[in-house]
Design an enzyme around this catalytic site. Structure first.
Site, PDB file in Angstrom:
ATOM      1  N   THR A 198     -51.664  41.145 -60.854  1.00 23.05           N
ATOM      2  CA  THR A 198     -50.570  40.561 -60.082  1.00 23.05           C
ATOM      3  C   THR A 198     -49.220  41.030 -60.598  1.00 23.05           C
ATOM      4  O   THR A 198     -49.080  41.393 -61.759  1.00 23.05           O
ATOM      5  CB  THR A 198     -50.630  39.014 -60.086  1.00 23.05           C
ATOM      6  OG1 THR A 198     -49.561  38.507 -59.291  1.00 23.05           O
ATOM      7  CG2 THR A 198     -50.508  38.434 -61.477  1.00 23.05           C
ATOM      8  N   ARG A 199     -48.224  41.017 -59.675  1.00 24.12           N
ATOM      9  CA  ARG A 199     -46.843  41.327 -60.054  1.00 24.12           C
ATOM     10  C   ARG A 199     -45.921  40.189 -59.606  1.00 24.12           C
ATOM     11  O   ARG A 199     -44.717  40.304 -59.621  1.00 24.12           O
ATOM     12  CB  ARG A 199     -46.366  42.647 -59.423  1.00 24.12           C
ATOM     13  CG  ARG A 199     -46.756  42.851 -57.974  1.00 24.12           C
ATOM     14  CD  ARG A 199     -46.025  44.007 -57.365  1.00 24.12           C
ATOM     15  NE  ARG A 199     -44.858  43.525 -56.680  1.00 24.12           N
ATOM     16  CZ  ARG A 199     -44.794  43.268 -55.361  1.00 24.12           C
ATOM     17  NH1 ARG A 199     -45.848  43.467 -54.589  1.00 24.12           N
ATOM     18  NH2 ARG A 199     -43.685  42.840 -54.818  1.00 24.12           N
ATOM     19  N   HIS A 203     -49.272  31.006 -57.642  1.00 27.22           N
ATOM     20  CA  HIS A 203     -49.216  29.654 -57.107  1.00 27.22           C
ATOM     21  C   HIS A 203     -50.652  29.140 -56.910  1.00 27.22           C
ATOM     22  O   HIS A 203     -51.602  29.776 -57.346  1.00 27.22           O
ATOM     23  CB  HIS A 203     -48.423  29.654 -55.800  1.00 27.22           C
ATOM     24  CG  HIS A 203     -47.018  30.159 -55.981  1.00 27.22           C
ATOM     25  ND1 HIS A 203     -46.103  29.518 -56.786  1.00 27.22           N
ATOM     26  CD2 HIS A 203     -46.394  31.270 -55.516  1.00 27.22           C
ATOM     27  CE1 HIS A 203     -44.961  30.193 -56.776  1.00 27.22           C
ATOM     28  NE2 HIS A 203     -45.111  31.257 -56.027  1.00 27.22           N
ATOM     29  N   HIS A 206     -53.297  31.539 -55.461  1.00 26.92           N
ATOM     30  CA  HIS A 206     -53.809  32.537 -56.401  1.00 26.92           C
ATOM     31  C   HIS A 206     -54.791  31.902 -57.381  1.00 26.92           C
ATOM     32  O   HIS A 206     -55.804  32.497 -57.755  1.00 26.92           O
ATOM     33  CB  HIS A 206     -52.666  33.175 -57.199  1.00 26.92           C
ATOM     34  CG  HIS A 206     -51.583  33.743 -56.346  1.00 26.92           C
ATOM     35  ND1 HIS A 206     -50.396  33.092 -56.125  1.00 26.92           N
ATOM     36  CD2 HIS A 206     -51.528  34.887 -55.639  1.00 26.92           C
ATOM     37  CE1 HIS A 206     -49.643  33.805 -55.324  1.00 26.92           C
ATOM     38  NE2 HIS A 206     -50.303  34.907 -55.017  1.00 26.92           N
ATOM     39  N   ARG A 292     -55.369  40.845 -50.042  1.00 28.54           N
ATOM     40  CA  ARG A 292     -54.731  41.445 -48.875  1.00 28.54           C
ATOM     41  C   ARG A 292     -53.554  42.294 -49.360  1.00 28.54           C
ATOM     42  O   ARG A 292     -52.814  41.893 -50.243  1.00 28.54           O
ATOM     43  CB  ARG A 292     -54.209  40.297 -47.999  1.00 28.54           C
ATOM     44  CG  ARG A 292     -53.667  40.725 -46.697  1.00 28.54           C
ATOM     45  CD  ARG A 292     -53.123  39.509 -45.956  1.00 28.54           C
ATOM     46  NE  ARG A 292     -52.526  39.948 -44.706  1.00 28.54           N
ATOM     47  CZ  ARG A 292     -51.312  40.442 -44.624  1.00 28.54           C
ATOM     48  NH1 ARG A 292     -50.549  40.547 -45.694  1.00 28.54           N
ATOM     49  NH2 ARG A 292     -50.845  40.828 -43.450  1.00 28.54           N
ATOM     50  N   ARG A 437      -7.567  50.196 -64.796  1.00 23.74           N
ATOM     51  CA  ARG A 437      -7.064  51.521 -65.176  1.00 23.74           C
ATOM     52  C   ARG A 437      -6.333  51.456 -66.518  1.00 23.74           C
ATOM     53  O   ARG A 437      -6.358  52.396 -67.296  1.00 23.74           O
ATOM     54  CB  ARG A 437      -6.108  52.040 -64.094  1.00 23.74           C
ATOM     55  CG  ARG A 437      -6.831  52.444 -62.827  1.00 23.74           C
ATOM     56  CD  ARG A 437      -7.085  53.920 -62.836  1.00 23.74           C
ATOM     57  NE  ARG A 437      -7.962  54.352 -61.761  1.00 23.74           N
ATOM     58  CZ  ARG A 437      -8.503  55.554 -61.719  1.00 23.74           C
ATOM     59  NH1 ARG A 437      -8.278  56.414 -62.703  1.00 23.74           N
ATOM     60  NH2 ARG A 437      -9.272  55.908 -60.728  1.00 23.74           N
TER      61      ARG A 437
HETATM   62  S1  PPS Z   1     -10.344  54.194 -57.608  1.00 25.74           S
HETATM   63  O1  PPS Z   1     -10.448  55.305 -56.638  1.00 25.74           O
HETATM   64  O2  PPS Z   1     -11.028  53.005 -57.104  1.00 25.74           O
HETATM   65  O3  PPS Z   1     -10.806  54.586 -58.937  1.00 25.74           O
HETATM   66  O4  PPS Z   1      -8.793  53.872 -57.672  1.00 25.74           O
HETATM   67  P1  PPS Z   1      -8.123  52.612 -58.409  1.00 25.74           P
HETATM   68  O5  PPS Z   1      -8.552  52.619 -59.818  1.00 25.74           O
HETATM   69  O6  PPS Z   1      -8.381  51.378 -57.649  1.00 25.74           O
HETATM   70  O7  PPS Z   1      -6.603  52.956 -58.302  1.00 25.74           O
HETATM   71  C1  PPS Z   1      -5.724  52.077 -58.960  1.00 25.74           C
HETATM   72  C2  PPS Z   1      -4.270  52.326 -58.595  1.00 25.74           C
HETATM   73  O8  PPS Z   1      -3.904  53.629 -58.960  1.00 25.74           O
HETATM   74  C3  PPS Z   1      -2.725  53.997 -58.201  1.00 25.74           C
HETATM   75  N1  PPS Z   1      -2.875  55.441 -57.941  1.00 25.74           N
HETATM   76  C4  PPS Z   1      -3.633  56.041 -57.011  1.00 25.74           C
HETATM   77  N2  PPS Z   1      -4.396  55.564 -56.007  1.00 25.74           N
HETATM   78  C5  PPS Z   1      -5.054  56.446 -55.232  1.00 25.74           C
HETATM   79  N3  PPS Z   1      -4.982  57.794 -55.385  1.00 25.74           N
HETATM   80  C6  PPS Z   1      -4.241  58.327 -56.358  1.00 25.74           C
HETATM   81  N4  PPS Z   1      -4.195  59.642 -56.530  1.00 25.74           N
HETATM   82  C7  PPS Z   1      -3.540  57.433 -57.223  1.00 25.74           C
HETATM   83  N5  PPS Z   1      -2.709  57.624 -58.288  1.00 25.74           N
HETATM   84  C8  PPS Z   1      -2.332  56.398 -58.720  1.00 25.74           C
HETATM   85  C9  PPS Z   1      -2.684  53.064 -57.009  1.00 25.74           C
HETATM   86  O9  PPS Z   1      -1.525  52.264 -57.204  1.00 25.74           O
HETATM   87  C10 PPS Z   1      -3.940  52.200 -57.145  1.00 25.74           C
HETATM   88  O10 PPS Z   1      -3.681  50.817 -57.002  1.00 25.74           O
HETATM   89  P2  PPS Z   1      -3.654  49.977 -55.638  1.00 25.74           P
HETATM   90  O11 PPS Z   1      -3.646  48.544 -56.113  1.00 25.74           O
HETATM   91  O12 PPS Z   1      -4.903  50.308 -54.871  1.00 25.74           O
HETATM   92  O13 PPS Z   1      -2.410  50.356 -54.934  1.00 25.74           O
END
Ligand code: PPS
Length: 575
Positions: A198-199, A203, A206, A292, A437
């Site tokens: 069984t996996r 109950h 079984h 089954r 980021r």
């Molecule tokens: S991803 O694609 O999901 O990894 O991007 P993310 O980490 O959400 O991006 C974070 C913010 O980086 C700014 N930012 C850019 N966004 C898109 N493309 C490029 N090249 C870029 N460079 C900087 C941007 O402000 C993203 O934040 P949000 O809150 O979306 O505006």
């Protein structure tokens, strides 16, 4: 030792462990050998190769063995063997190998488990393998999905010399090798043993089925659940083993035993049933229960089952004489309330009402906190299931926002954060794009590769939060569909995943341009800017699509709260 028990497949119980001195010599010489880090599936296969569960195999299959097995389930000497047991590796690794080389096979921590002497290295036709072994190339079949989607393109065949079996810290006393089980059977004087594979949690149906089977053939019973790899989405083995332990006292004393099998299932239906029977024979069992849809992979995308419900019984029936194990076939068991008993579906006395609870219904009841009736399961089993799959209102979940820069993801996520904090009950973590980021991904840029790494990191953190019962709100752009799906797959098994597409149009986002980034992107100062010079793949699998061009952030957050309530993630548990 095997004198009064059934002989292993091929006549001898294989044991690939070398003695301590030979092991040390192998380890010393391995310094100059290439190393292969085994995948979880390969570790399972290795364990059963080493302890003889896969007797008569003595290593990963060579090309000739593999071809015979795929084509007509035969090893070169004619022995029946239905499933390819192969070592799949990357092309880059395979290129370094020659026949006669030795490879150190290691576990995920780098511990050397075995040496493999290379006999051949080849590129299999994996689609042809899928067709022959599983009868389909449809990746909706989990065995095929693994073979075509996740296995390496090159196979390495060769004999194994093992230094040690794979390490397990869980349920050690319940993990008996074929030799250990045989010794135990001998000690107890058991010669006729019927095995139950069984996996799933067991109950009452079984329990009654296994009891009937044992009585029918006057044999002792071995409950032999798979704890290696089962079908994705199955109840985890820790929970299942606690359920089996709770069930064992319901069998008459000294007639049933529980032992765990570290098998990686392929969900191969008929061929798998034959394979399972051979493995049980190697573990000393004389009879094998096949119910089954044994080892069934479920349905294809059109809702059609990959195999007929009794195909597995059919194939094992053809081969049971040759294997030497007797199949105990069973129809689906159903409950007859008037007799407070389970009957095989085709033996229900005419005119009596029957009852059953499907797997889907079980999951729904557990999810929504609704009781499982005592005619269906034992209270101790239900308690275990409830402990590990709390109703949604007590599970963790992730709300994963995706959308263009400036679409309002962060604003909506912040409003939602506050609303959830006001409600209380679970810790809430916001993984906003910019914050991630800064703290998690500061070295990454905006290439596809870096964006994918960024999203995987967010997914990993969110899955940990979710697994531990918290709420993760993620608000990255996440422009690529494949990696969003990867994150869903990471989180789905541990809690809820709700993808919310913040679908403000590019015009709206650019019009807002709160950070002035669109102007810079248009001027070419920022390269690879999502929506301008980089793609955004709109999700087709979002649970919610919210256009912040047409509603406020408060409205959007409120809509999400209502959705979470509807799905049972927040609010009172049902009685
Ligand atoms: S991803 O694609 O999901 O990894 O991007 P993310 O980490 O959400 O991006 C974070 C913010 O980086 C700014 N930012 C850019 N966004 C898109 N493309 C490029 N090249 C870029 N460079 C900087 C941007 O402000 C993203 O934040 P949000 O809150 O979306 O505006």
């Amino acid at each position: 030792m095997t004198d009064h028990l059934i002989a292993p497949h091929g006549g001898t119980l294989v044991d690939l462990l070398v003695d301590e001195a030979a092991g040390l010599t192998l380890k010393d010489s391995s310094r100059d050998w290439p190393s292969w880090d085994l995948t979880p599936r390969q570790i399972c296969d290795l364990e059963l190769l080493v302890n003889g569960g896969f007797s008569p195999l003595r290593g990963f299959m060579t090309k000739t063995e593999y071809e015979g097995v795929c084509k007509d389930m035969r090893l070169p000497d004619g022995t029946l063997w239905p499933m390819p047991i192969t070592l799949d590796v990357s092309e880059a690794f395979a290129k370094t190998l020659r026949a006669g080389d030795r490879i150190a096979l290691r576990d995920a921590e780098g511990v050397m488990l075995a040496a493999l002497t290379v006999e051949d290295v080849w590129q299999p036709d994996r689609s042809a393998e899928a067709k022959k072994v599983f009868g389909t190339t449809d990746q909706g079949h989990p065995g095929v999905a693994h073979l075509l989607g996740r296995s390496g393109p090159t196979y390495v065949g060769g004999k194994i010399e093992a230094l040690q079996p794979p390490v397990h810290y869980d349920y050690r006393s319940l993990r008996r090798t074929p030799a250990e089980l045989r010794a135990e059977f001998k000690k107890l004087g058991w010669t006729k043993i019927v095995a139950f594979q069984t996996r799933n949690p067991m109950h009452r149906a079984h329990q009654e089925l296994t009891l009937r089977a044992a009585k029918e053939v006057e044999a002792s019973l071995l409950i032999h659940p798979v704890v290696g790899m089962t079908k994705p989405g199955d109840v985890d083995h820790y929970t299942r083993v606690r359920c089996y332990q709770a069930l064992m006292p319901s069998y008459p004393k000294n007639t049933a035993m529980l032992s765990l099998l570290p098998l990686a299932m392929r969900m191969g239906g008929p061929r798998e049933a034959v394979w399972h029977a051979i493995i049980r024979k190697n573990h000393g069992c004389t009879h094998f229960i096949v119910g089954r849809d044994h080892a069934g992979p479920g349905n294809d995308a059109k809702g059609k089952p990959f195999y007929g419900p009794y195909d597995a019984q059919g194939m094992l029936k053809e081969h049971q004489k040759e294997i030497g194990i007797e199949m105990v076939p069973f129809r689906l068991m159903v409950y007859v309330p008037d007799h407070d008993t389970y009957y095989p579906q085709d033996e229900v006395p005419t005119g009596l009402e029957t009852m059953n609870i499907s797997g889907t219904e079980q999951r729904r009841r557990l999810r929504e906190g609704i009781e499982l009736p005592s005619w269906f399961t034992f209270p101790a089993v239900e308690e275990e299931l409830r402990r590990s799959s709390p109703a949604r209102a007590r599970q963790g979940f992730t709300v994963f926002f995706t959308g263009l820069s400036g679409s309002g993801k962060s604003t909506v996520a912040n409003v939602l954060l506050v609303k959830l904090l006001e409600m209380g009950g679970r810790p809430v973590t916001l993984l906003d794009g910019d914050l991630v980021r800064k703290h998690l991904s500061s070295e990454l840029g905006f290439s596809k590769e870096h964006r994918d790494i960024n999203i995987r990191r967010i997914g990993f953190v969110a899955s940990e939060i979710t697994k531990n019962g918290g709420i993760a709100l993620c608000a990255p752009i996440a422009p690529y569909d494949a990696v969003r799906k990867e994150v869903r797959r990471m989180i789905d098994p541990v809690g809820g995943f709700i993808l919310v597409h913040i679908a403000a149009s590019l015009e709206v986002c650019e019009g807002r341009d709160r950070k002035g980034l669109y102007a810079k992107a248009r001027a070419g100062i920022i390269k690879e800017f999502t929506g301008i010079s980089d793609p955004y793949e709109e999700p087709e699998d979002a649970e919610m699509v919210l256009d912040t061009g047409a509603m406020t952030a408060e409205e959007a957050a409120h809509r999400i709260i209502l959705h979470l309530e509807k799905e049972g993630y927040i609010g009172a548990e049902k009685q």
